[in-house]
Design a protein around this motif. Structure first.
Motif, PDB file in Angstrom:
ATOM      1  N   ARG A 257       0.829  -1.214   0.000  1.00 40.33           N
ATOM      2  CA  ARG A 257       0.000   0.000   0.000  1.00 40.33           C
ATOM      3  C   ARG A 257       0.858   1.256   0.000  1.00 40.33           C
ATOM      4  O   ARG A 257       0.400   2.317  -0.382  1.00 40.33           O
ATOM      5  N   ASP A 258       2.101   1.160   0.478  1.00 33.57           N
ATOM      6  CA  ASP A 258       2.981   2.317   0.549  1.00 33.57           C
ATOM      7  C   ASP A 258       4.282   1.985  -0.188  1.00 33.57           C
ATOM      8  O   ASP A 258       4.578   0.815  -0.439  1.00 33.57           O
ATOM      9  N   ALA A 259       5.038   3.014  -0.538  1.00 34.71           N
ATOM     10  CA  ALA A 259       6.301   2.791  -1.231  1.00 34.71           C
ATOM     11  C   ALA A 259       7.345   2.260  -0.249  1.00 34.71           C
ATOM     12  O   ALA A 259       7.483   2.770   0.853  1.00 34.71           O
ATOM     13  N   ILE A 260       8.055   1.207  -0.660  1.00 35.55           N
ATOM     14  CA  ILE A 260       9.129   0.633   0.154  1.00 35.55           C
ATOM     15  C   ILE A 260      10.435   0.898  -0.576  1.00 35.55           C
ATOM     16  O   ILE A 260      10.564   0.570  -1.760  1.00 35.55           O
ATOM     17  N   GLU A 261      11.422   1.507   0.113  1.00 31.76           N
ATOM     18  CA  GLU A 261      12.673   1.889  -0.522  1.00 31.76           C
ATOM     19  C   GLU A 261      13.860   1.255   0.191  1.00 31.76           C
ATOM     20  O   GLU A 261      13.854   1.102   1.402  1.00 31.76           O
ATOM     21  N   ASP A 262      14.877   0.924  -0.615  1.00 31.47           N
ATOM     22  CA  ASP A 262      16.145   0.464  -0.059  1.00 31.47           C
ATOM     23  C   ASP A 262      17.220   0.602  -1.125  1.00 31.47           C
ATOM     24  O   ASP A 262      16.916   0.688  -2.318  1.00 31.47           O
ATOM     25  N   GLU A 263      18.478   0.621  -0.658  1.00 31.24           N
ATOM     26  CA  GLU A 263      19.592   0.857  -1.571  1.00 31.24           C
ATOM     27  C   GLU A 263      20.517  -0.344  -1.653  1.00 31.24           C
ATOM     28  O   GLU A 263      20.728  -1.043  -0.668  1.00 31.24           O
ATOM     29  N   ILE A 264      21.077  -0.536  -2.852  1.00 30.88           N
ATOM     30  CA  ILE A 264      22.163  -1.506  -3.035  1.00 30.88           C
ATOM     31  C   ILE A 264      23.144  -0.920  -4.044  1.00 30.88           C
ATOM     32  O   ILE A 264      22.802  -0.011  -4.802  1.00 30.88           O
ATOM     33  N   THR A 265      24.353  -1.448  -4.031  1.00 30.12           N
ATOM     34  CA  THR A 265      25.362  -1.036  -5.007  1.00 30.12           C
ATOM     35  C   THR A 265      25.584  -2.190  -5.977  1.00 30.12           C
ATOM     36  O   THR A 265      25.854  -3.320  -5.567  1.00 30.12           O
ATOM     37  N   ILE A 266      25.427  -1.893  -7.269  1.00 30.21           N
ATOM     38  CA  ILE A 266      25.654  -2.886  -8.317  1.00 30.21           C
ATOM     39  C   ILE A 266      26.848  -2.437  -9.140  1.00 30.21           C
ATOM     40  O   ILE A 266      26.816  -1.373  -9.765  1.00 30.21           O
ATOM     41  N   ASP A 267      27.905  -3.237  -9.107  1.00 27.05           N
ATOM     42  CA  ASP A 267      29.118  -2.936  -9.883  1.00 27.05           C
ATOM     43  C   ASP A 267      29.600  -1.502  -9.666  1.00 27.05           C
ATOM     44  O   ASP A 267      29.959  -0.794 -10.608  1.00 27.05           O
ATOM     45  N   GLY A 268      29.574  -1.054  -8.417  1.00 27.89           N
ATOM     46  CA  GLY A 268      30.109   0.253  -8.070  1.00 27.89           C
ATOM     47  C   GLY A 268      29.135   1.407  -8.182  1.00 27.89           C
ATOM     48  O   GLY A 268      29.468   2.539  -7.835  1.00 27.89           O
ATOM     49  N   ILE A 269      27.919   1.163  -8.670  1.00 32.04           N
ATOM     50  CA  ILE A 269      26.923   2.229  -8.830  1.00 32.04           C
ATOM     51  C   ILE A 269      25.794   1.997  -7.831  1.00 32.04           C
ATOM     52  O   ILE A 269      25.268   0.887  -7.713  1.00 32.04           O
ATOM     53  N   ARG A 270      25.424   3.076  -7.113  1.00 33.26           N
ATOM     54  CA  ARG A 270      24.400   2.963  -6.068  1.00 33.26           C
ATOM     55  C   ARG A 270      23.010   3.190  -6.664  1.00 33.26           C
ATOM     56  O   ARG A 270      22.747   4.195  -7.320  1.00 33.26           O
ATOM     57  N   PHE A 271      22.120   2.227  -6.435  1.00 32.03           N
ATOM     58  CA  PHE A 271      20.729   2.315  -6.876  1.00 32.03           C
ATOM     59  C   PHE A 271      19.811   2.360  -5.658  1.00 32.03           C
ATOM     60  O   PHE A 271      20.072   1.678  -4.659  1.00 32.03           O
ATOM     61  N   ARG A 272      18.767   3.156  -5.748  1.00 32.57           N
ATOM     62  CA  ARG A 272      17.735   3.185  -4.707  1.00 32.57           C
ATOM     63  C   ARG A 272      16.449   2.647  -5.312  1.00 32.57           C
ATOM     64  O   ARG A 272      15.794   3.311  -6.107  1.00 32.57           O
ATOM     65  N   PHE A 273      16.122   1.413  -4.971  1.00 28.62           N
ATOM     66  CA  PHE A 273      14.935   0.756  -5.533  1.00 28.62           C
ATOM     67  C   PHE A 273      13.699   1.100  -4.713  1.00 28.62           C
ATOM     68  O   PHE A 273      13.743   1.137  -3.484  1.00 28.62           O
ATOM     69  N   ILE A 274      12.599   1.333  -5.424  1.00 28.77           N
ATOM     70  CA  ILE A 274      11.347   1.732  -4.777  1.00 28.77           C
ATOM     71  C   ILE A 274      10.239   0.800  -5.249  1.00 28.77           C
ATOM     72  O   ILE A 274       9.863   0.801  -6.432  1.00 28.77           O
ATOM     73  N   ASP A 275       9.757  -0.031  -4.340  1.00 25.28           N
ATOM     74  CA  ASP A 275       8.622  -0.910  -4.640  1.00 25.28           C
ATOM     75  C   ASP A 275       7.342  -0.119  -4.376  1.00 25.28           C
ATOM     76  O   ASP A 275       7.181   0.493  -3.324  1.00 25.28           O
ATOM     77  N   THR A 276       6.432  -0.125  -5.339  1.00 22.68           N
ATOM     78  CA  THR A 276       5.231   0.714  -5.231  1.00 22.68           C
ATOM     79  C   THR A 276       3.964  -0.138  -5.219  1.00 22.68           C
ATOM     80  O   THR A 276       3.990  -1.324  -5.550  1.00 22.68           O
TER      81      THR A 276
END
Length: 449
Positions: A257-276
């Motif tokens: 029901r709400d956005a869930i966010e978390d970060e990981i680094t893939i091959d040196g680049i930081r991504f912030r994934f947001i499940d909606t």
């Protein structure tokens, strides 16, 4: 902008630690350091060679405050271009403050924020864009942000801008010279060569401006929204990417029901994934708010993954759904649950004109392919090839202004305007480009940086 003072500050983070470094910089740095430092063997710091380290005690009269290492850097071979002494002491907060207070009583002044780097700029050790890169380097928390800061620290951006500025300055000088011989109708600056330079300049400025969207997200982390209908596997995909059970997974539609966010680094680049929340029409007020939030996250993302259940949706439905989204974000279309799909359904994906990545989030199939696609969209290729990438918003703003002036010059050439009118716009473009490296600056600008 006082340059005659000897400044002092803690060069390591405040608080208890094993070691702390206290830095002095200025004309009298070695002289003042000698007043409080008794070296083993009674060496005098002023007589020691630059880039040497000496063991001794910090003394307040007869009282020993701490046993330290004193490192001497003599001008101009130091970070600031001035005499510098660094005391490596034990990391007690009490010891740090005692040494700093003692040095203040002996004639030092507390350094203001960023003042060591300011002195390095004023003394010609670094240019303004390199000074800005110091903060980026300290703040870097991924391989990508570190690489971008190091590229700027090494002067890659400066070299390109200075070369461009030099060529424009040469032509500006020739055009100015023509004005002194206006009655003789002499042309010193070849208009054909000038035309080529302006076109080259326009292309370079546009490429640098375009690189900012990539550079900004690489520096700050890349927001990636995962969107799609309920039960398409968004939460499962988030959990797989993060390699942990971050989101609740259920067969019941509308679980998220709400956005869930978390970060990981893939091959040196930081991504912030947001499940909606799943995109659908609903009468449930809470879920409706979740859908609105999902669309908001979509607009604010640099990349979005449109995830659909291949067993529930065909490609025509996917295209219809994609047309509803109003966003400038780069997209990845991902077909999920291929482990449950028949061969005939899978063939329809491969034949379709849309570029679709087929995965099974549950079985973790083709997740690496998805990650590689994310890296490509994020600009990993440009980073690996050491392409010049702009990350600083001040530089971006100045490049836009420079391009505007260069376009005015181009329009002036096209309209056969006189040299004096061309020179006005050209001088303004040179002024803006000089602001990037600090060839042109003012106290307010330096203070802000």
């Amino acid at each position: 902008m006082i340059q005659n003072d000897t400044i002092v500050a803690l060069a390591t983070p405040s608080g208890p630690s094993a070691i702390a470094i206290i830095r002095l910089s200025g004309k009298d740095a070695i002289k003042i350091a000698s007043l409080v430092f008794n070296s083993v063997g009674s060496k005098k710091l002023a007589n020691q060679k630059t880039h040497t380290v000496h063991l001794g005690n910090i003394m307040d009269g007869d009282r020993v405050i701490d046993e330290v290492l004193a490192t001497v850097f003599k001008n101009p071979k130091s970070y600031t271009g001035e005499n510098v002494v660094e005391f490596s002491c034990h990391g007690s907060s009490y010891i740090q403050q005692e040494i700093i207070q003692l040095l203040l009583r002996k004639g030092c002044r507390m350094a203001t924020a960023g003042e060591f780097t300011l002195q390095a700029f004023l003394n010609g050790k670094i240019d303004l864009s390199q000074a800005e890169a110091v903060a980026d380097l300290i703040a870097s928390d991924s391989k990508a942000s570190h690489q971008l800061a190091m590229q700027q620290m090494r002067g890659g951006f400066t070299t390109e801008i200075e070369e461009l500025r030099k060529q424009l300055l040469d032509f500006a000088s020739l055009i100015e010279l023509e004005l002194d011989f206006s009655e003789e109708d002499i042309e010193f600056a070849s208009r054909n060569d000038f035309q080529k330079l302006i076109k080259k300049t326009t292309l370079l400025l546009k490429n640098l401006i375009d690189s900012f969207s990539t550079g900004n997200v690489l520096k700050n982390g890349i927001p990636v929204a995962i969107i799609g209908r309920p039960n398409s596997g968004k939460s499962t995909l988030l959990n797989v990417l993060l390699n942990e059970e971050r989101a609740i997974v259920s067969n019941v539609a509308g679980t998220t029901r709400d956005a869930i966010e978390d970060e990981i680094t893939i091959d040196g680049i930081r991504f912030r994934f947001i499940d909606t929340a799943g995109l659908r029409n609903t009468k449930d007020e809470i879920e409706k708010i979740g859908v609105e939030k999902a669309l908001e996250k979509l607009k604010n993302s640099a990349i979005y993954i449109y995830l659909f259940d291949i067993t529930e949706m065909n490609m025509n439905e996917v295209k219809t759904e994609l047309k509803k989204f109003s966003t400038t974000s780069r997209q990845l279309i991902v077909a999920n649950k291929i482990d449950k799909a028949s061969k005939s359904i899978l063939k329809t994906i491969n034949k379709d004109a849309l570029s679709v990545i087929s995965i099974s989030a549950k079985k973790k199939e083709s997740i690496n392919e998805l990650k590689n696609s994310l890296l490509n969209l994020a600009g990993k290729g440009a980073l690996d090839k050491n392409h010049l990438i702009v990350t600083n918003s001040r530089h971006y703003d100045i490049l836009l202004k420079s391009l505007e002036e260069i376009i005015k010059v181009q329009n002036g050439i096209d309209q056969n305007l006189s040299g004096d009118l061309l020179a006005i716009d050209l001088r303004q473009a040179l002024y803006y480009l000089g602001e990037i490296t600090g060839k042109v600056s003012n106290d307010d600008l330096l203070g802000n940086i």
